[in-house]
Design a protein around this motif. Structure first.
Motif, PDB file in Angstrom:
ATOM      1  N   TRP A  95       0.765  -1.340  -0.030  1.00 42.71           N
ATOM      2  CA  TRP A  95       0.023  -0.074  -0.088  1.00 42.71           C
ATOM      3  C   TRP A  95       0.971   1.419   0.116  1.00 42.71           C
ATOM      4  O   TRP A  95       0.369   2.331  -0.530  1.00 42.71           O
ATOM      5  N   TYR A  96       2.064   1.172   0.421  1.00 44.40           N
ATOM      6  CA  TYR A  96       2.867   2.254   0.384  1.00 44.40           C
ATOM      7  C   TYR A  96       3.234   2.512  -1.018  1.00 44.40           C
ATOM      8  O   TYR A  96       3.377   3.633  -1.649  1.00 44.40           O
ATOM      9  N   ALA A  97       3.689   1.290  -1.814  1.00 49.05           N
ATOM     10  CA  ALA A  97       4.001   1.535  -3.251  1.00 49.05           C
ATOM     11  C   ALA A  97       2.712   1.972  -4.123  1.00 49.05           C
ATOM     12  O   ALA A  97       2.907   2.820  -4.986  1.00 49.05           O
ATOM     13  N   LEU A  98       1.462   1.653  -3.652  1.00 42.96           N
ATOM     14  CA  LEU A  98       0.338   2.184  -4.252  1.00 42.96           C
ATOM     15  C   LEU A  98       0.147   3.732  -4.244  1.00 42.96           C
ATOM     16  O   LEU A  98      -0.441   4.534  -5.108  1.00 42.96           O
ATOM     17  N   LYS A 100       2.413   6.080  -2.914  1.00 41.91           N
ATOM     18  CA  LYS A 100       3.405   6.735  -2.660  1.00 41.91           C
ATOM     19  C   LYS A 100       3.392   8.053  -3.483  1.00 41.91           C
ATOM     20  O   LYS A 100       3.925   9.183  -3.026  1.00 41.91           O
ATOM     21  N   ASN A 101       3.003   7.969  -4.850  1.00 43.50           N
ATOM     22  CA  ASN A 101       2.642   9.182  -5.472  1.00 43.50           C
ATOM     23  C   ASN A 101       1.846  10.023  -5.562  1.00 43.50           C
ATOM     24  O   ASN A 101       1.515  11.163  -5.875  1.00 43.50           O
ATOM     25  N   VAL A 102       0.801   9.625  -4.303  1.00 48.46           N
ATOM     26  CA  VAL A 102      -0.191  10.660  -4.009  1.00 48.46           C
ATOM     27  C   VAL A 102       0.228  11.570  -2.793  1.00 48.46           C
ATOM     28  O   VAL A 102       0.154  12.847  -2.838  1.00 48.46           O
ATOM     29  N   ASN A 103       1.049  10.752  -1.745  1.00 49.02           N
ATOM     30  CA  ASN A 103       1.508  11.673  -0.583  1.00 49.02           C
ATOM     31  C   ASN A 103       2.626  10.484  -0.119  1.00 49.02           C
ATOM     32  O   ASN A 103       2.194   9.732   0.712  1.00 49.02           O
ATOM     33  N   ARG A 104       3.958  10.619  -0.370  1.00 44.62           N
ATOM     34  CA  ARG A 104       4.878   9.751  -0.081  1.00 44.62           C
ATOM     35  C   ARG A 104       5.151   9.828   1.443  1.00 44.62           C
ATOM     36  O   ARG A 104       5.221   8.744   1.997  1.00 44.62           O
ATOM     37  N   ALA A 108       4.384   6.482   3.723  1.00 45.76           N
ATOM     38  CA  ALA A 108       5.442   5.676   4.697  1.00 45.76           C
ATOM     39  C   ALA A 108       4.913   5.730   6.068  1.00 45.76           C
ATOM     40  O   ALA A 108       4.874   4.830   6.653  1.00 45.76           O
ATOM     41  N   ALA A 109       4.356   6.786   6.565  1.00 48.33           N
ATOM     42  CA  ALA A 109       3.849   6.874   7.873  1.00 48.33           C
ATOM     43  C   ALA A 109       2.748   5.800   8.308  1.00 48.33           C
ATOM     44  O   ALA A 109       2.618   5.103   9.110  1.00 48.33           O
ATOM     45  N   ALA A 110       1.814   5.696   7.211  1.00 51.95           N
ATOM     46  CA  ALA A 110       0.630   4.517   7.279  1.00 51.95           C
ATOM     47  C   ALA A 110       1.416   3.207   7.312  1.00 51.95           C
ATOM     48  O   ALA A 110       1.056   2.400   8.009  1.00 51.95           O
ATOM     49  N   ALA A 111       2.385   3.229   6.457  1.00 54.99           N
ATOM     50  CA  ALA A 111       3.088   1.753   6.275  1.00 54.99           C
ATOM     51  C   ALA A 111       3.826   1.421   7.872  1.00 54.99           C
ATOM     52  O   ALA A 111       3.548   0.333   8.335  1.00 54.99           O
ATOM     53  N   TRP A 112       4.342   2.400   8.448  1.00 49.76           N
ATOM     54  CA  TRP A 112       4.879   2.135   9.724  1.00 49.76           C
ATOM     55  C   TRP A 112       3.895   2.026  10.668  1.00 49.76           C
ATOM     56  O   TRP A 112       3.925   1.041  11.962  1.00 49.76           O
ATOM     57  N   MET A 113       2.679   2.454  10.585  1.00 50.66           N
ATOM     58  CA  MET A 113       1.453   2.464  11.451  1.00 50.66           C
ATOM     59  C   MET A 113       0.995   0.920  11.412  1.00 50.66           C
ATOM     60  O   MET A 113       0.857   0.276  12.508  1.00 50.66           O
ATOM     61  N   ARG A 114       0.976   0.340  10.339  1.00 52.04           N
ATOM     62  CA  ARG A 114       0.660  -1.040  10.081  1.00 52.04           C
ATOM     63  C   ARG A 114       1.522  -1.981  10.548  1.00 52.04           C
ATOM     64  O   ARG A 114       1.183  -2.905  11.356  1.00 52.04           O
ATOM     65  N   VAL A 115       2.978  -1.505  10.405  1.00 48.42           N
ATOM     66  CA  VAL A 115       4.023  -2.577  10.754  1.00 48.42           C
ATOM     67  C   VAL A 115       3.996  -2.678  12.471  1.00 48.42           C
ATOM     68  O   VAL A 115       4.137  -3.695  13.193  1.00 48.42           O
ATOM     69  N   THR A 116       4.058  -1.314  13.007  1.00 48.96           N
ATOM     70  CA  THR A 116       3.641  -1.443  14.487  1.00 48.96           C
ATOM     71  C   THR A 116       2.630  -1.975  15.070  1.00 48.96           C
ATOM     72  O   THR A 116       2.654  -2.685  16.077  1.00 48.96           O
ATOM     73  N   PHE A 117       1.555  -2.018  14.379  1.00 48.02           N
ATOM     74  CA  PHE A 117       0.208  -2.585  14.784  1.00 48.02           C
ATOM     75  C   PHE A 117       0.599  -3.884  14.840  1.00 48.02           C
ATOM     76  O   PHE A 117       0.251  -4.833  15.686  1.00 48.02           O
ATOM     77  N   ALA A 118       1.028  -4.723  13.816  1.00 51.56           N
ATOM     78  CA  ALA A 118       1.531  -6.109  13.576  1.00 51.56           C
ATOM     79  C   ALA A 118       2.166  -6.532  14.810  1.00 51.56           C
ATOM     80  O   ALA A 118       2.200  -7.363  15.379  1.00 51.56           O
ATOM     81  N   GLY A 119       3.261  -5.545  15.364  1.00 55.08           N
ATOM     82  CA  GLY A 119       4.227  -6.085  16.244  1.00 55.08           C
ATOM     83  C   GLY A 119       3.377  -6.031  17.448  1.00 55.08           C
ATOM     84  O   GLY A 119       3.489  -7.040  18.337  1.00 55.08           O
TER      85      GLY A 119
END
Length: 233
Positions: A95-98, A100-104, A108-119
């Protein structure tokens, strides 16, 4: 010799299929759609089909007995949940790749949110595994199981923020129907409401996250049917 180094340089600069930053929108849509679909199947089978039926709220003795008698089913259910957690990582990257051209930065912040949630979800799920080692002490086992549910539900507040961020990116994009952004934002608000209720209100029954089924399921269909055909860069 120069040809050798030229070849090596060209090869080293070739995009890696494992590097999500190089995924095209079509690839990102397909990967995330398949991963999300697998997550739905695994979570349904693992948690709702394998773990939940063996738990009797408020009855530690019966819960311990049922888990002991159906140990393979319980452990398989816990394993399925851990697989769901692992799949969160490629979805975050896709979803970052999808978007990133809208708002990089927001992507990126959203991707880290999801990874943190997974942890955090992994920490919660470890309580289910720990409970299995405590079956000789039913009260402690049930407490560990209840801890899983509490940690998971509260962590869904972070996942709700993630969905709101993705919903905003979808609304800002030119290739995703606006309705999906609205549905994801509503889903995110539902998760946050449930998380706050569990954290702050005794005896609160989570219910608003159920709205997420509509938004998240519709996104899966769009990713697999329309998203995988995207040609934008």
């Amino acid at each position: 010799m120069s040809t050798f180094f030229t070849t090596r340089t060209a090869t080293s600069q070739r995009p890696s299929k494992l590097d999500f930053r190089d995924w095209s929108p079509a690839s990102a849509s397909l990967i995330s759609g398949l991963a999300l679909l697998a997550m739905v199947v695994l979570m349904t089978a693992g948690y709702f089909g394998g773990v939940t039926p063996l738990i009797t709220p408020g009855d530690a003795t019966k819960t311990a007995q049922d888990i002991s008698q159906s140990a393979p089913i319980y452990l398989a259910g816990v394993a399925c949940i851990f697989l769901v957690i692992l799949l969160d990582v490629p979805v975050a990257g896709a979803w970052y790749a999808l978007f990133k051209n809208v708002n990089r930065r927001l992507s990126a912040a959203a991707a880290w949110m999801r990874v943190t949630f997974a942890g955090i979800f992994a920490i919660a799920t470890s309580q289910l595994a720990y409970a299995y080692t405590l079956l000789d002490d039913p009260d402690r086992a049930l407490h560990a199981i209840e801890s899983f549910r509490t940690i998971w539900l509260i962590s869904l507040g972070l996942f709700g923020l993630y969905l709101i961020a993705i919903g905003y990116l979808e609304l800002r994009s030119t290739f995703v129907p606006k309705i999906f952004g609205i549905l994801l934002a509503i889903s995110g608000i539902g998760y946050i409401t449930d998380a706050l209720g569990v954290a702050l209100v005794d005896g609160f029954t989570p219910m608003y996250g159920l709205f997420a089924i509509i938004g998240e399921t519709s996104c899966i269909f769009w990713l697999l049917i329309k998203g995988r055909k995207l040609t934008i860069r």
